[in-house]
Design an enzyme around this catalytic site. Structure first.
Site, PDB file in Angstrom:
ATOM      1  N   THR A 142       0.628  -1.008  -0.279  1.00  0.00           N
ATOM      2  CA  THR A 142       0.083   0.284  -0.366  1.00  0.00           C
ATOM      3  C   THR A 142       1.000   1.096  -0.250  1.00  0.00           C
ATOM      4  O   THR A 142       1.505   1.830  -1.328  1.00  0.00           O
ATOM      5  CB  THR A 142      -1.159   0.496   1.048  1.00  0.00           C
ATOM      6  OG1 THR A 142      -0.331  -0.285   2.369  1.00  0.00           O
ATOM      7  CG2 THR A 142      -1.672  -0.940   1.335  1.00  0.00           C
ATOM      8  N   LYS A 168       4.874  -6.530   3.751  1.00  0.00           N
ATOM      9  CA  LYS A 168       4.204  -5.708   3.562  1.00  0.00           C
ATOM     10  C   LYS A 168       3.749  -4.693   5.035  1.00  0.00           C
ATOM     11  O   LYS A 168       3.595  -5.387   5.990  1.00  0.00           O
ATOM     12  CB  LYS A 168       3.260  -4.859   2.709  1.00  0.00           C
ATOM     13  CG  LYS A 168       1.601  -6.022   2.867  1.00  0.00           C
ATOM     14  CD  LYS A 168       0.741  -4.625   3.637  1.00  0.00           C
ATOM     15  CE  LYS A 168       0.304  -3.308   3.703  1.00  0.00           C
ATOM     16  NZ  LYS A 168      -0.756  -2.945   4.456  1.00  0.00           N
ATOM     17  N   THR A 179      -0.476  -3.744  10.590  1.00  0.00           N
ATOM     18  CA  THR A 179      -1.141  -3.926   9.887  1.00  0.00           C
ATOM     19  C   THR A 179       0.287  -4.543   8.830  1.00  0.00           C
ATOM     20  O   THR A 179       0.592  -4.182   7.904  1.00  0.00           O
ATOM     21  CB  THR A 179      -1.803  -2.285   8.878  1.00  0.00           C
ATOM     22  OG1 THR A 179      -2.048  -1.777  10.006  1.00  0.00           O
ATOM     23  CG2 THR A 179      -2.255  -2.112   7.504  1.00  0.00           C
ATOM     24  N   GLU A 266       6.001   4.898   8.984  1.00  0.00           N
ATOM     25  CA  GLU A 266       5.657   5.743   8.293  1.00  0.00           C
ATOM     26  C   GLU A 266       5.935   7.055   9.682  1.00  0.00           C
ATOM     27  O   GLU A 266       5.710   7.037  10.481  1.00  0.00           O
ATOM     28  CB  GLU A 266       4.004   5.739   8.167  1.00  0.00           C
ATOM     29  CG  GLU A 266       3.476   5.218   7.184  1.00  0.00           C
ATOM     30  CD  GLU A 266       2.334   5.652   6.925  1.00  0.00           C
ATOM     31  OE1 GLU A 266       1.436   5.882   7.130  1.00  0.00           O
ATOM     32  OE2 GLU A 266       2.239   5.789   5.721  1.00  0.00           O
TER      33      GLU A 266
END
Length: 367
Positions: A142, A168, A179, A266
């Site tokens: 993603t 991922k 996630t 992130e």
């Protein structure tokens, strides 16, 4: 680490652009010939996505096909979301000539959005399975900034088993998985019960010991598929030597991919490895390490380049674990021992220098 010589035999795949993510790869199809024994682990979030609910009904069977889409999570989509998974699985079973009960599915992406099943069906119609895993990792991503791939091999007797692994994940990362999607493909010959035990232990020591933002997701899935084509003597728990070799290999694979996930987190500018030694139990060690790893106070400490290391002790002291005779080191410098802070000016200066902006990886060791 990718080595083309380590591609396991008997796996065929197709990475497709179905249109879910415009012109990016968004659908991965992997076929195992012969069928694979599998071990699968899923998020512990109470709102598990439709593809997980479907896969949990099949993962006790041998598996012929794994389908993974990105862009849409198909989570919090109710009965229609689950019916869409059934619809796609039914279509794929006919197209790839296997039973629906021998298929696993996984999804990642936007929560609360329904899959466009016609786009996926049309992509399946156009798919052509090839040996290997070209672009498969890109189809499961993603917001990943780099590919997370690891390949290796394992010598079992006079046979060689190959492993190819992809993952991922960049955010909503926390113990109990996050996630995260992680898939390992191998031609190892192994009994299902032994694979289950080894895989669960490795995931517990790796994926379940990383944290970025303290959140878990609805779609996290980790699967290993083993089709037996390496033709080694089948590994069971009773074969302690081979079973240990496998456990060490899975630790290696999962640890490397877990570290890649953290490095791609992130907003991440630094990573911190927290180690706890000589705790009374594994549970105590984990609880202490977790309290440090998720502490915003400690994150700010490293981001602000401020070596106020006594704040680490404050965080540890807030746990419910009985702690005696603690020593603490940061970036290899011992700063607390025998109940006293280290006030040596030379050590303090070295610690301050270790907090520089260029240093990306830091360590905290609690003994």
């Amino acid at each position: 680490m990718i080595n083309s010589e380590n591609i396991p035999n008997g796996f065929f795949s197709s990475a497709l652009k179905s249109g879910i993510k415009n012109n990016d790869y968004d659908l991965a199809i992997i076929k195992s010939e012969p069928s694979s024994v599998v071990s699968a682990l899923y998020t512990q979030n109470k709102f598990q996505a439709a593809p997980i609910i479907f896969s949990k009904k099949n993962d006790k069977n041998k598996i012929d096909l794994l389908m993974v889409n990105s862009g849409v999570a198909n989570s919090l989509t109710g009965k229609k979301g689950y019916d869409n998974v059934l619809n796609i699985a039914d279509f794929a079973s006919k197209f790839f000539k296997c039973k629906k009960e021998n298929i696993l599915t996984a999804s990642t992406g936007i929560i609360g959005v329904h899959l466009d099943i016609e786009k996926i069906k049309n992509a399946i119609k156009k798919s052509s399975l090839n040996k290997g895993f070209d672009n498969i990792v890109k189809a499961i991503q993603t917001r990943d900034k780099f590919d997370k791939v690891y390949s290796t091999k394992l010598n079992i007797g006079d046979k060689i088993a190959n492993f190819y692994a992809i993952a991922k994940g960049t955010s909503i990362i926390h113990p109990n998985m996050a996630t995260v999607l992680l898939f390992i493909f191998t031609d190892l010959n192994i009994e299902k019960e032994a694979l289950n035990k080894a895989f669960r232990v490795s995931i517990d020591k790796t994926l379940n010991r990383i944290s970025i933002d303290g959140e878990t997701s609805t779609n996290d899935t980790a699967i290993i598929m083993a089709n037996g084509l390496a033709d080694n003597k089948i590994i069971t728990e009773k074969d302690k030597k081979s079973f240990k070799l496998l456990k060490n290999k899975l630790d290696e694979i999962c640890a490397n991919l877990s570290k890649m996930i953290v490095l791609d987190g992130e907003g991440i500018t630094k990573t911190i490895i927290v180690s706890v030694k000589r705790a009374k139990t594994q549970k105590d060690a984990f609880e202490i390490a977790k309290s440090v790893a998720i502490s915003n106070l400690i994150k700010i400490l490293f981001i602000s380049l401020s070596p106020n290391y006594e704040k680490i002790l404050s965080t540890v002291g807030n746990t419910n674990i009985n702690i005696k005779n603690l020593s603490l080191s940061v970036n290899g410098i011992n700063i607390y021992k025998n109940g006293e802070l280290n006030n040596n000016k030379s050590d303090i200066n070295r610690l301050r220098e270790s907090f520089n902006k260029e240093r990306k990886e830091h360590s905290i060791i609690l003994d």
